[in-house]
Design a protein around this motif. Structure first.
Motif, mmCIF file in Angstrom:
data_model
loop_
_atom_site.group_PDB
_atom_site.id
_atom_site.type_symbol
_atom_site.label_atom_id
_atom_site.label_comp_id
_atom_site.label_asym_id
_atom_site.label_seq_id
_atom_site.Cartn_x
_atom_site.Cartn_y
_atom_site.Cartn_z
ATOM 1 N N HIS A 41 6.580 -5.411 -13.896
ATOM 2 C CA HIS A 41 5.312 -5.207 -13.175
ATOM 3 C C HIS A 41 5.650 -4.167 -12.153
ATOM 4 O O HIS A 41 6.017 -4.385 -11.097
ATOM 5 C CB HIS A 41 5.039 -6.588 -12.655
ATOM 6 N N ILE A 64 1.160 -11.662 -4.396
ATOM 7 C CA ILE A 64 0.479 -11.846 -5.687
ATOM 8 C C ILE A 64 1.199 -11.214 -6.834
ATOM 9 O O ILE A 64 1.299 -9.995 -6.875
ATOM 10 C CB ILE A 64 -1.083 -11.411 -5.731
ATOM 11 N N LYS A 66 1.226 -11.148 -9.994
ATOM 12 C CA LYS A 66 0.599 -11.112 -11.647
ATOM 13 C C LYS A 66 -0.474 -9.841 -11.507
ATOM 14 O O LYS A 66 -1.389 -9.745 -10.727
ATOM 15 C CB LYS A 66 -0.180 -12.445 -11.519
ATOM 16 N N PRO A 67 -0.240 -9.037 -12.783
ATOM 17 C CA PRO A 67 -1.047 -8.146 -12.762
ATOM 18 C C PRO A 67 -2.504 -8.223 -12.872
ATOM 19 O O PRO A 67 -2.667 -9.434 -13.406
ATOM 20 C CB PRO A 67 -0.400 -7.472 -14.203
ATOM 21 N N PRO A 68 -3.528 -7.715 -12.619
ATOM 22 C CA PRO A 68 -3.288 -6.267 -12.308
ATOM 23 C C PRO A 68 -2.994 -5.927 -10.904
ATOM 24 O O PRO A 68 -3.218 -4.900 -10.328
ATOM 25 C CB PRO A 68 -4.512 -5.666 -12.744
ATOM 26 N N LYS A 69 -2.827 -6.923 -10.145
ATOM 27 C CA LYS A 69 -2.803 -6.954 -8.618
ATOM 28 C C LYS A 69 -1.302 -6.388 -8.362
ATOM 29 O O LYS A 69 -0.107 -6.821 -8.770
ATOM 30 C CB LYS A 69 -2.838 -8.287 -7.718
ATOM 31 N N ALA A 70 -1.096 -5.380 -7.673
ATOM 32 C CA ALA A 70 0.153 -4.832 -7.064
ATOM 33 C C ALA A 70 0.815 -5.794 -6.080
ATOM 34 O O ALA A 70 0.129 -6.516 -5.383
ATOM 35 C CB ALA A 70 0.010 -3.539 -6.340
ATOM 36 N N ARG A 72 2.721 -7.148 -3.216
ATOM 37 C CA ARG A 72 2.662 -6.663 -1.592
ATOM 38 C C ARG A 72 4.133 -6.700 -1.091
ATOM 39 O O ARG A 72 4.566 -8.024 -0.514
ATOM 40 C CB ARG A 72 1.857 -7.531 -0.791
ATOM 41 N N ASN A 84 -6.296 6.662 -1.123
ATOM 42 C CA ASN A 84 -7.412 6.079 -2.018
ATOM 43 C C ASN A 84 -8.561 7.235 -2.174
ATOM 44 O O ASN A 84 -9.231 7.548 -1.237
ATOM 45 C CB ASN A 84 -8.013 4.749 -1.081
ATOM 46 N N GLU A 89 -7.587 3.505 -8.692
ATOM 47 C CA GLU A 89 -7.170 2.587 -7.654
ATOM 48 C C GLU A 89 -6.088 3.067 -6.390
ATOM 49 O O GLU A 89 -5.826 4.096 -6.900
ATOM 50 C CB GLU A 89 -6.690 1.227 -8.115
ATOM 51 N N ASN A 96 0.794 -1.046 -10.785
ATOM 52 C CA ASN A 96 -0.119 -2.128 -11.347
ATOM 53 C C ASN A 96 0.155 -2.525 -12.991
ATOM 54 O O ASN A 96 -0.120 -3.368 -13.311
ATOM 55 C CB ASN A 96 -1.604 -2.060 -11.124
ATOM 56 N N ASP A 263 -3.531 -10.848 0.850
ATOM 57 C CA ASP A 263 -2.037 -11.043 0.077
ATOM 58 C C ASP A 263 -0.904 -10.407 1.218
ATOM 59 O O ASP A 263 0.100 -10.146 1.141
ATOM 60 C CB ASP A 263 -1.881 -9.954 -1.047
#
Length: 317
Positions: A41, A64, A66-70, A72, A84, A89, A96, A263
């Protein structure tokens, strides 16, 4: 909670595992007991432990996984942008995505594998990526753990497109520290920096070292290839060496921003600092068939509060 199958060679070990979300991980070990954990991931290093088992990277207790969250913490790979802007994103999509093991990587110098445990990873664009960034590329990452327990990350971006493209890049390195108020960063004195807290206005560093009393979010420009991060309380110095990455991002969110991030723990800013080898001010442009390489090497040495006695040359850094 995990299952694994170990594959050993005469000096090192590479262990394939899965986390509780079923995402593949690779654990690299040195003969003396240091280890690196790398997640598919994001192609992200999520743990670096020394021979005593101490964790040297910071990961939030609220991260977190779990995709799609990067994730931390650890060392996220930021590509094809840092920051940004545009349709992508924040910090790009590479951190991600689910990477794959690269079974047939192009050759690297022998010194980048000899006597080390390592894994080669690969990211190629999918249809979703092309919508926001319409370019064809191969992003390769070799993660190594040397016999002495020092990690290195070598990224290569190749343009397999029919037209040139430009990109930015960063290794978003979260270091674990005892107390941010006891930390100082040396090697960035007198440099110009872009302050993200002031719409990227340009300033010149006036201090003899960077210390922390409030939020810091800066991009130091045209920096030296060796930076020292001193942790006074632990009498420990992180030495960051980089190639192909002219800029350095220094970030600590401090109290207010920490409370705003879902997060990230409210008080966790005290135990971390990000010092990122980066390519931001002048993005790289690759013509079809061209390749760029960026490298990050990390090590830890014992230190006093002042690093005047650190001789990077004699230490082979």
């Amino acid at each position: 909670m995990e299952h694994s199958a170990a594959v050993w060679d005469y000096k090192t070990a590479v262990e394939m595992t899965k986390d509780w979300n079923g995402i593949d991980h690779v654990v690299l070990r040195s003969p003396q007991g240091a280890s690196l954990r790398v997640s598919m991931h994001g192609g992200q290093v999520t743990s670096w432990r020394n021979e005593q088992g101490e964790e040297l990277l910071f990961t939030s207790s609220k991260a977190i996984f779990k995709p799609p969250k990067a994730v931390r913490g650890g060392i996220p790979v930021c590509f094809p942008q840092f920051g940004n802007c545009g349709l992508l994103e924040q910090h790009g999509f590479a951190r991600n995505k689910i990477w794959t093991v690269d079974d047939n990587p192009p050759p690297l110098p022998l010194t980048d594998s000899q006597g080390k445990s390592f894994i080669d990873l690969l990211l190629k664009p999918i249809e979703e990526d092309v919508k926001g960034w319409p370019h064809s590329f191969e992003l390769r990452l070799r993660v190594c753990l040397a016999i002495n327990g020092d990690p290195s990350l070598i990224s290569r971006v190749r343009n397999i497109n029919g037209k040139p493209f430009s990109f930015s890049f960063a290794y978003h390195t979260y270091l674990s520290v005892s107390d941010i108020s006891e930390v100082r960063i040396e090697g960035l004195e007198t440099l110009d920096y872009l302050d993200n807290l002031c719409q990227r206005e340009r300033f010149t560093e006036q201090g003899d070292a960077i210390t922390f009393e409030s939020e810091v979010d800066r991009i130091y420009l045209s920096s030296p290839n060796v930076i020292a991060v001193l942790d006074h309380e632990r009498k420990r110095t992180f030495v960051i060496r980089k190639e192909g990455l002219p800029d350095v991002v220094v970030w600590n969110p401090w109290e207010k921003k920490s409370r705003a991030m879902v997060d990230f723990g409210d008080e966790e800013y005290k135990q971390m600092v990000c010092v990122n080898g980066a390519l931001i001010e002048k993005p790289i442009t690759l013509k079809p068939g061209e390749e760029w390489t960026g490298r990050l090497d990390l090590s830890v040495v014992r230190s006093t509060f002042c690093s005047d006695h650190l001789d990077f040359q004699t230490r082979g850094l």
